[in-house]
Scaffold this active site. Structure first.
Site, mmCIF file in Angstrom:
data_model
loop_
_atom_site.group_PDB
_atom_site.id
_atom_site.type_symbol
_atom_site.label_atom_id
_atom_site.label_comp_id
_atom_site.label_asym_id
_atom_site.label_seq_id
_atom_site.Cartn_x
_atom_site.Cartn_y
_atom_site.Cartn_z
ATOM 1 N N SER A 58 0.590 -1.156 -0.134
ATOM 2 C CA SER A 58 -0.002 -0.193 0.098
ATOM 3 C C SER A 58 0.869 1.171 -0.224
ATOM 4 O O SER A 58 0.241 2.526 -0.216
ATOM 5 C CB SER A 58 -0.990 -0.006 0.990
ATOM 6 O OG SER A 58 -0.297 0.110 2.317
ATOM 7 N N PRO A 96 3.026 4.450 -1.174
ATOM 8 C CA PRO A 96 2.639 5.467 -0.048
ATOM 9 C C PRO A 96 1.297 5.751 0.277
ATOM 10 O O PRO A 96 0.944 6.585 0.974
ATOM 11 C CB PRO A 96 3.290 6.766 -0.582
ATOM 12 C CG PRO A 96 3.344 6.594 -1.843
ATOM 13 C CD PRO A 96 3.525 4.894 -2.361
ATOM 14 N N GLY A 97 0.579 5.050 -0.280
ATOM 15 C CA GLY A 97 -1.006 5.011 0.098
ATOM 16 C C GLY A 97 -2.072 5.772 -0.849
ATOM 17 O O GLY A 97 -3.026 6.164 -0.582
ATOM 18 N N ASP A 109 4.988 -7.674 6.090
ATOM 19 C CA ASP A 109 5.218 -8.286 4.773
ATOM 20 C C ASP A 109 4.203 -8.896 4.331
ATOM 21 O O ASP A 109 3.632 -9.638 4.866
ATOM 22 C CB ASP A 109 6.580 -9.339 4.991
ATOM 23 C CG ASP A 109 7.073 -9.783 3.605
ATOM 24 O OD1 ASP A 109 6.318 -9.901 2.727
ATOM 25 O OD2 ASP A 109 8.349 -9.857 3.646
ATOM 26 N N CYS A 150 3.146 -0.898 -12.212
ATOM 27 C CA CYS A 150 3.545 0.252 -13.080
ATOM 28 C C CYS A 150 4.682 0.297 -13.828
ATOM 29 O O CYS A 150 5.670 0.735 -13.684
ATOM 30 C CB CYS A 150 3.896 1.713 -12.234
ATOM 31 S SG CYS A 150 5.061 1.583 -10.784
HETATM 32 C C1 LIG Z 1 4.114 0.220 -6.518
HETATM 33 S S1 LIG Z 1 4.274 0.550 -4.671
HETATM 34 C C2 LIG Z 1 2.578 0.657 -4.123
HETATM 35 C C3 LIG Z 1 1.902 2.186 -4.408
HETATM 36 C C4 LIG Z 1 0.787 2.259 -3.648
HETATM 37 N N1 LIG Z 1 -0.261 1.155 -4.062
HETATM 38 C C5 LIG Z 1 0.077 3.522 -3.925
HETATM 39 O O1 LIG Z 1 -0.963 3.630 -4.960
HETATM 40 O O2 LIG Z 1 0.510 4.755 -3.297
HETATM 41 C C6 LIG Z 1 4.942 -1.037 -4.258
HETATM 42 C C7 LIG Z 1 4.781 -1.062 -2.576
HETATM 43 O O3 LIG Z 1 5.294 -2.368 -1.986
HETATM 44 C C8 LIG Z 1 6.184 -2.351 -1.096
HETATM 45 N N2 LIG Z 1 6.525 -3.687 -0.651
HETATM 46 C C9 LIG Z 1 7.907 -3.854 -0.869
HETATM 47 N N3 LIG Z 1 8.001 -5.351 -0.375
HETATM 48 C C10 LIG Z 1 6.781 -5.723 -0.022
HETATM 49 C C11 LIG Z 1 6.404 -6.907 0.733
HETATM 50 N N4 LIG Z 1 7.082 -7.969 0.796
HETATM 51 N N5 LIG Z 1 4.879 -6.982 0.889
HETATM 52 C C12 LIG Z 1 4.145 -5.569 0.784
HETATM 53 N N6 LIG Z 1 4.611 -4.572 0.226
HETATM 54 C C13 LIG Z 1 6.046 -4.668 -0.321
HETATM 55 C C14 LIG Z 1 6.914 -1.102 -1.330
HETATM 56 O O4 LIG Z 1 7.502 -0.615 0.146
HETATM 57 C C15 LIG Z 1 6.237 -0.197 -1.763
HETATM 58 O O5 LIG Z 1 5.623 0.825 -0.986
#
Ligand SMILES: C[S@@+](CC[C@H](N)C(=O)[O-])C[C@H]1O[C@@H](n2cnc3c(N)ncnc32)[C@H](O)[C@@H]1O
Length: 447
Positions: free
Chosen positions: A266, A268-269, A314, A384
Site C-alpha cells: 500500500s 505510500p497510500g 510483509d 507500474c
Molecule cells: C508500487 S508501490 C505501491 C503503491 C501504492 N499502492 C500507492 O498507490 O500509493 C509498492 C509498495 O510495495 C511495498 N513492498 C515491498 N515489498 C513488499 C512486501 N514484501 N510486501 C508488501 N509490500 C511490499 C513497497 O515498499 C512499496 O511501498
C-alpha cells in the site's frame, strides 16, 4: 543554480529528484514561473542524460571519465538548454560558463565554454542523425537514442507493445511520450470534493476516463503549492493508477460484497486513499499492508479519517486471515518502467538485473493475495511497469500453480477507455491514454 543543485543532489546523494527539488525550491524561495523554469531545466536535463552525454563526449577531447563530475553536471545543463529549450544559445552558454567560473575558476569556465560552443554547432535532430544507430538497421536503438532511453528499456517497451501495424513507428511514439513532461494528475478524494469542483478550484481539467481525476496544465511548478492538496481534498495520483484501482471495485462478485477489502502493497497510500474512500461509502473497511515503517506512516497519513487499518508487515505473510477478503489489490513493487516520465532520474538508475529479484517477489505477493481473497472474490494484479517478465510472465507462472482461478477480461471494467488491445489483461500507455504505463490483470478465485 537551483537546477544545477538538483543534478548534484541526484548524483551525489542518490536523491529522488522530486523530493530534492521541493527542498531546493523552498530554499531558493522559487515560485510560479521561476519554479517552473528550474523544474523544467532540472528534470529535463536528468531525463535527457544519455543523449546529452553522447553529444558532450563527441565535443570533448578527454574521455568522459576524466571530466570532473561537477563540471559534467554543468555541461549537461548547458547542453540541455542548447538542444531542448528555446533559451537563446548565447544566453545558455554565458550563464553556464558564469556559474562554473564562480564555482570552479576560469580554467574550468574556459573548458565548459569550448565544449558548449561545439555542442551548439548542431541542433538536436542534427546530433541524432550524426550519432544514433541508423533507424533502418536498428530501429529500437535509434528510438532509444533519439528519446534518451537506455536501450534495454526501449526493448522492454517494444516487447510489451507487441503486435502493431507499424511497430517501429509505435515504439518511437511511445518513447517520445515517455520522454515528454507529463501533466500532473490529481485524485479528487471520494466524498470530499468532486472532480468538477476540483478542476474549478485548481484551474485544471476533468480527466477523460477517471471520474475522480483532474489534469493540471503541464509546467504547474511545485505541487506542494496546490491548496486542494494541502487541505486534504485531493492527492497527486496518475489517472492510470486511479483506473486500475477503480476497475477492482467495479467487478461483480459471486456472493455479496461484505466490504472487506485488502491492499497488500500500500505504501505510500495513493490507491489506499481511493479504495478507502470508496469502501467507506458502503460501510466497509480496508486493510493496508506495507513493510517499510516510513511508507506505512505515509499510508496512515493518506488514509487518515477513513476506515483503513494499516499493518506494518510483509505482504507475503500478512497477519490477516485466509479466504476472508472480497477484493484484494496487489500493486506490486516493480521496476517502475511505466512511470519513468514522472521520475526523471529513474531510467538511468534502473538496471536489467533488477528484474529477476522483483519478479520472484511479485509471484509470491500474488500467491499470497490469492490465499487472502475469499472464493468468489477478486484480485487485481497491478504493476507500474509494462515489462513482460513483471506482467504476463508473473501471471502465467502463478496461474499455472492455481488452476482454480478464473482470469477476467479487465477491459470490461475500464468503460470508455479506448485502445485496450485484445485482453484479457490491460496495458495502459502514455502515448495511447495519457496515463503512466500501468498493467492490470483481474483474477477471480473459484474455490
Ligand atoms: C508500487 S508501490 C505501491 C503503491 C501504492 N499502492 C500507492 O498507490 O500509493 C509498492 C509498495 O510495495 C511495498 N513492498 C515491498 N515489498 C513488499 C512486501 N514484501 N510486501 C508488501 N509490500 C511490499 C513497497 O515498499 C512499496 O511501498
Amino acid at each position: 543554480m537551483a537546477a544545477l543543485e538538483l543534478l548534484t543532489a541526484v548524483r551525489t546523494r542518490d536523491a529522488y529528484a522530486n523530493l530534492a527539488l521541493s527542498a531546493i525550491l523552498r530554499r531558493y524561495r522559487l515560485h510560479d514561473r521561476d519554479a517552473a523554469l528550474a523544474t523544467e531545466l532540472g528534470y529535463g536535463t536528468l531525463r535527457a542524460q544519455g543523449l546529452l552525454d553522447a553529444v558532450i563526449e563527441e565535443c570533448t577531447d578527454r574521455p568522459m571519465s576524466r571530466v570532473e563530475p561537477g563540471l559534467l553536471d554543468a555541461l549537461r545543463l548547458g547542453a540541455y538548454q542548447l538542444l531542448r529549450t528555446r533559451i537563446p544559445s548565447h544566453a545558455a552558454v554565458a550563464t553556464t560558463v558564469e556559474l562554473v567560473r564562480a564555482e570552479a575558476g576560469s580554467r574550468a569556465g574556459g573548458f565548459v565554454n569550448a565544449v558548449l560552443r561545439r555542442v551548439g554547432e548542431r541542433d538536436e535532430p542534427g546530433w541524432v542523425a550524426a550519432l544514433a544507430p541508423p533507424a533502418d538497421e536498428d530501429p529500437v536503438g535509434h528510438s532509444a537514442f533519439a528519446h534518451s532511453h537506455p536501450r534495454w528499456i526501449a526493448q522492454a517497451f517494444a516487447d510489451a507493445l507487441g503486435r502493431s501495424a507499424d511497430p517501429a513507428a509505435e515504439l518511437d511514439t511511445a518513447l517520445a511520450a515517455d520522454d515528454a513532461r507529463p501533466a500532473v494528475h490529481l485524485l479528487a478524494r471520494p466524498g470530499e470534493i468532486t472532480a468538477a469542483e476540483l478542476a474549478l478550484v485548481t484551474g485544471g481539467e476533468e480527466a477523460p476516463y477517471s471520474p475522480y481525476g483532474v489534469h493540471l496544465p503541464s509546467g504547474s511548478g511545485d505541487i506542494g503549492d496546490i491548496d486542494a492538496v494541502g487541505e486534504g481534498l485531493a492527492i497527486v495520483q496518475d489517472e492510470g493508477s486511479q483506473l486500475v484501482a477503480l476497475a477492482l471495485t467495479r467487478v461483480p462478485l459471486v456472493g455479496d460484497d461484505a466490504g472487506r477489502w485488502l491492499d497488500l502493497c500500500s505504501g505510500p497510500g495513493g490507491k489506499a486513499a481511493l479504495l478507502g474512500g470508496l469502501v467507506a461509502m458502503d460501510g466497509g473497511t480496508l486493510d493496508a499492508i506495507e513493510p517499510s515503517e516510513h511508507r506505512a506512516g505515509l499510508v496512515r497519513r493518506a488514509t487518515d479519517g477513513l476506515p483503513v487499518t494499516v499493518h506494518q508487515a510483509d505482504g507475503r505473510e500478512a497477519p490477516l486471515p485466509d479466504a476472508a477478503f472480497d477484493r484484494v489489490l496487489v500493486d506490486a513493487p516493480c521496476t517502475g518502467l511505466g512511470a519513468l516520465r514522472r521520475r526523471p532520474e529513474a531510467r538511468w538508475r534502473r538496471q536489467p538485473s533488477d528484474v529477476a529479484g522483483l519478479t520472484a517477489l511479485q509471484r509470491q505477493l500474488l500467491t499470497a493475495a490469492l490465499r487472502h481473497v475469499r472464493p468468489g472474490g477478486v484480485v487485481a494484479y497491478v504493476t507500474c511497469s509494462p515489462h513482460l517478465a513483471e506482467t504476463a510472465g508473473v501471471l502465467a507462472t502463478v496461474r499455472r500453480a492455481h488452476p482454480k482461478v478464473e482470469q477476467l477480461d479487465a477491459r470490461e471494467y475500464l468503460p470508455g477507455v479506448p485502445d485496450l488491445g485484445d485482453g484479457p489483461t490491460v496495458q495502459l500507455w502514455p502515448h495511447r491514454h495519457g496515463t503512466d504505463a500501468m498493467f492490470l490483470a483481474l483474477l477471480r478465485r473459484e474455490e
